[in-house]
Design a protein around this motif. Sequence first.
Motif, PDB file in Angstrom:
ATOM      1  N   LEU A  45      -1.133 141.864  57.116  1.00 21.33           N
ATOM      2  CA  LEU A  45      -0.401 143.081  56.793  1.00 21.33           C
ATOM      3  C   LEU A  45      -0.589 143.339  55.304  1.00 21.33           C
ATOM      4  CD1 LEU A  45       1.685 145.314  57.468  1.00 21.33           C
ATOM      5  CD2 LEU A  45       3.451 143.652  56.889  1.00 21.33           C
ATOM      6  N   ASP A  46      -1.170 144.488  54.956  1.00 24.13           N
ATOM      7  CA  ASP A  46      -1.351 144.850  53.553  1.00 24.13           C
ATOM      8  C   ASP A  46      -0.126 145.616  53.082  1.00 24.13           C
ATOM      9  OD1 ASP A  46      -3.942 143.779  53.157  1.00 24.13           O
ATOM     10  OD2 ASP A  46      -4.791 145.478  54.240  1.00 24.13           O
ATOM     11  N   LEU A  47       0.416 145.219  51.940  1.00 17.37           N
ATOM     12  CA  LEU A  47       1.574 145.883  51.365  1.00 17.37           C
ATOM     13  C   LEU A  47       1.575 145.642  49.868  1.00 17.37           C
ATOM     14  CD1 LEU A  47       4.219 143.609  50.851  1.00 17.37           C
ATOM     15  CD2 LEU A  47       3.587 143.340  53.227  1.00 17.37           C
ATOM     16  N   ARG A  48       2.489 146.266  49.179  1.00 21.15           N
ATOM     17  CA  ARG A  48       2.641 146.064  47.737  1.00 21.15           C
ATOM     18  C   ARG A  48       4.117 146.150  47.404  1.00 21.15           C
ATOM     19  NH1 ARG A  48      -1.159 149.004  43.600  1.00 21.15           N
ATOM     20  NH2 ARG A  48      -2.514 147.426  44.487  1.00 21.15           N
ATOM     21  N   ALA A  49       4.668 145.047  46.880  1.00 22.63           N
ATOM     22  CA  ALA A  49       6.078 144.988  46.499  1.00 22.63           C
ATOM     23  C   ALA A  49       6.199 144.158  45.228  1.00 22.63           C
ATOM     24  CB  ALA A  49       6.912 144.366  47.615  1.00 22.63           C
ATOM     25  N   THR A  50       6.975 144.637  44.259  1.00 27.96           N
ATOM     26  CA  THR A  50       7.142 143.917  43.003  1.00 27.96           C
ATOM     27  C   THR A  50       8.572 143.414  42.869  1.00 27.96           C
ATOM     28  OG1 THR A  50       7.642 145.966  41.838  1.00 27.96           O
ATOM     29  CG2 THR A  50       5.360 145.222  41.796  1.00 27.96           C
ATOM     30  N   GLY A  51       8.715 142.288  42.201  1.00 31.93           N
ATOM     31  CA  GLY A  51      10.017 141.689  41.949  1.00 31.93           C
ATOM     32  C   GLY A  51       9.865 140.221  41.611  1.00 31.93           C
ATOM     33  N   ARG A  52      10.979 139.580  41.294  1.00 28.11           N
ATOM     34  CA  ARG A  52      10.982 138.137  41.046  1.00 28.11           C
ATOM     35  C   ARG A  52      11.685 137.378  42.159  1.00 28.11           C
ATOM     36  NH1 ARG A  52      12.397 139.350  35.228  1.00 28.11           N
ATOM     37  NH2 ARG A  52      10.389 139.296  34.193  1.00 28.11           N
ATOM     38  N   LEU A  53      12.683 138.011  42.762  1.00 26.92           N
ATOM     39  CA  LEU A  53      13.449 137.408  43.852  1.00 26.92           C
ATOM     40  C   LEU A  53      13.226 138.252  45.099  1.00 26.92           C
ATOM     41  CD1 LEU A  53      16.681 136.992  41.768  1.00 26.92           C
ATOM     42  CD2 LEU A  53      15.060 135.192  42.311  1.00 26.92           C
ATOM     43  N   PHE A  54      12.866 137.611  46.204  1.00 24.84           N
ATOM     44  CA  PHE A  54      12.524 138.333  47.425  1.00 24.84           C
ATOM     45  C   PHE A  54      13.387 137.868  48.588  1.00 24.84           C
ATOM     46  CE2 PHE A  54       8.779 138.691  44.848  1.00 24.84           C
ATOM     47  CZ  PHE A  54       8.291 139.943  45.131  1.00 24.84           C
ATOM     48  N   ARG A  55      13.775 138.808  49.431  1.00 27.04           N
ATOM     49  CA  ARG A  55      14.426 138.514  50.712  1.00 27.04           C
ATOM     50  C   ARG A  55      13.537 139.132  51.783  1.00 27.04           C
ATOM     51  NH1 ARG A  55      19.951 141.143  51.335  1.00 27.04           N
ATOM     52  NH2 ARG A  55      20.259 139.924  49.456  1.00 27.04           N
ATOM     53  N   VAL A  56      13.219 138.347  52.798  1.00 26.35           N
ATOM     54  CA  VAL A  56      12.318 138.777  53.863  1.00 26.35           C
ATOM     55  C   VAL A  56      13.099 138.848  55.164  1.00 26.35           C
ATOM     56  CG1 VAL A  56      10.213 138.224  55.112  1.00 26.35           C
ATOM     57  CG2 VAL A  56      10.395 137.638  52.701  1.00 26.35           C
ATOM     58  N   ARG A  57      12.952 139.953  55.900  1.00 25.29           N
ATOM     59  CA  ARG A  57      13.640 140.097  57.186  1.00 25.29           C
ATOM     60  C   ARG A  57      12.643 140.584  58.242  1.00 25.29           C
ATOM     61  NH1 ARG A  57      19.379 142.594  58.134  1.00 25.29           N
ATOM     62  NH2 ARG A  57      19.782 140.468  57.475  1.00 25.29           N
ATOM     63  N   PHE A  58      12.496 139.794  59.298  1.00 23.83           N
ATOM     64  CA  PHE A  58      11.719 140.188  60.466  1.00 23.83           C
ATOM     65  C   PHE A  58      12.698 140.701  61.511  1.00 23.83           C
ATOM     66  CE2 PHE A  58       9.000 136.990  58.523  1.00 23.83           C
ATOM     67  CZ  PHE A  58       7.748 137.570  58.621  1.00 23.83           C
ATOM     68  N   SER A  59      12.326 141.770  62.221  1.00 24.53           N
ATOM     69  CA  SER A  59      13.194 142.298  63.272  1.00 24.53           C
ATOM     70  C   SER A  59      12.341 142.961  64.342  1.00 24.53           C
ATOM     71  CB  SER A  59      14.208 143.283  62.696  1.00 24.53           C
ATOM     72  OG  SER A  59      13.555 144.391  62.128  1.00 24.53           O
ATOM     73  N   GLY A  60      12.955 143.163  65.503  1.00 22.78           N
ATOM     74  CA  GLY A  60      12.307 143.836  66.616  1.00 22.78           C
ATOM     75  C   GLY A  60      13.045 145.121  66.927  1.00 22.78           C
ATOM     76  N   GLN A  61      12.319 146.141  67.334  1.00 20.12           N
ATOM     77  CA  GLN A  61      12.904 147.463  67.542  1.00 20.12           C
ATOM     78  C   GLN A  61      12.923 147.904  68.999  1.00 20.12           C
ATOM     79  OE1 GLN A  61      13.606 148.973  64.311  1.00 20.12           O
ATOM     80  NE2 GLN A  61      13.136 146.958  63.721  1.00 20.12           N
ATOM     81  N   VAL A  62      12.092 147.310  69.838  1.00 18.05           N
ATOM     82  CA  VAL A  62      11.957 147.770  71.219  1.00 18.05           C
ATOM     83  C   VAL A  62      12.276 146.626  72.174  1.00 18.05           C
ATOM     84  CG1 VAL A  62      10.224 149.503  70.645  1.00 18.05           C
ATOM     85  CG2 VAL A  62       9.497 147.227  71.266  1.00 18.05           C
ATOM     86  N   ALA A  63      12.554 146.982  73.414  1.00 16.44           N
ATOM     87  CA  ALA A  63      12.801 145.956  74.423  1.00 16.44           C
ATOM     88  C   ALA A  63      11.599 145.889  75.346  1.00 16.44           C
ATOM     89  CB  ALA A  63      14.049 146.297  75.207  1.00 16.44           C
ATOM     90  N   PRO A  64      11.060 144.759  75.666  1.00 19.21           N
ATOM     91  CA  PRO A  64      11.467 143.451  75.174  1.00 19.21           C
ATOM     92  C   PRO A  64      10.772 143.121  73.863  1.00 19.21           C
ATOM     93  CG  PRO A  64       9.747 143.162  76.803  1.00 19.21           C
ATOM     94  CD  PRO A  64      10.008 144.651  76.700  1.00 19.21           C
ATOM     95  N   THR A  65      11.463 142.448  72.996  1.00 22.41           N
ATOM     96  CA  THR A  65      10.896 141.930  71.770  1.00 22.41           C
ATOM     97  C   THR A  65      11.247 140.456  71.687  1.00 22.41           C
ATOM     98  OG1 THR A  65      11.123 144.021  70.612  1.00 22.41           O
ATOM     99  CG2 THR A  65      10.883 142.083  69.257  1.00 22.41           C
ATOM    100  N   GLY A  66      10.285 139.657  71.356  1.00 24.40           N
ATOM    101  CA  GLY A  66      10.544 138.226  71.223  1.00 24.40           C
ATOM    102  C   GLY A  66       9.323 137.543  70.660  1.00 24.40           C
ATOM    103  N   GLY A  67       9.467 136.286  70.366  1.00 20.19           N
ATOM    104  CA  GLY A  67       8.359 135.515  69.841  1.00 20.19           C
ATOM    105  C   GLY A  67       8.856 134.389  68.972  1.00 20.19           C
ATOM    106  N   ARG A  68       7.910 133.661  68.420  1.00 20.85           N
ATOM    107  CA  ARG A  68       8.218 132.541  67.542  1.00 20.85           C
ATOM    108  C   ARG A  68       7.655 132.858  66.160  1.00 20.85           C
ATOM    109  NH1 ARG A  68       5.547 128.896  65.049  1.00 20.85           N
ATOM    110  NH2 ARG A  68       3.601 129.424  66.083  1.00 20.85           N
TER     111      ARG A  68
END
Length: 82
Positions: A45-68
């Motif tokens: 995944l290509d992205l660009r984000a700047t900062g010193r402290l990061f919080r990462v959140r993965f989420s699912g939007q549709v049903a069914p969503t799942g995985g490891r």
Amino acid sequence: MVRGLWPDMALQAGAASLRLTTRLKPQGPVRTYGPYGLAPGASRLDLRATGRLFRVRFSGQVAPTGGRIGRPVFDVVPTGSR
């Protein structure tokens, strides 16, 4: 600066999304990046984000969503700001 992500997701069913929240200082203002879509089987995944402290959140939007979610690897480079 975060420039990309190699997700480590197995058995992913449905699309997932990634949201990054950053700060330059612990009590500084919050900046949010995303959501970025993660399709099943995505290798990078290509992205660009700047900062010193990061919080990462993965989420699912549709049903069914799942995985490891394993150990994601971020492409990080210094920006030179102090």
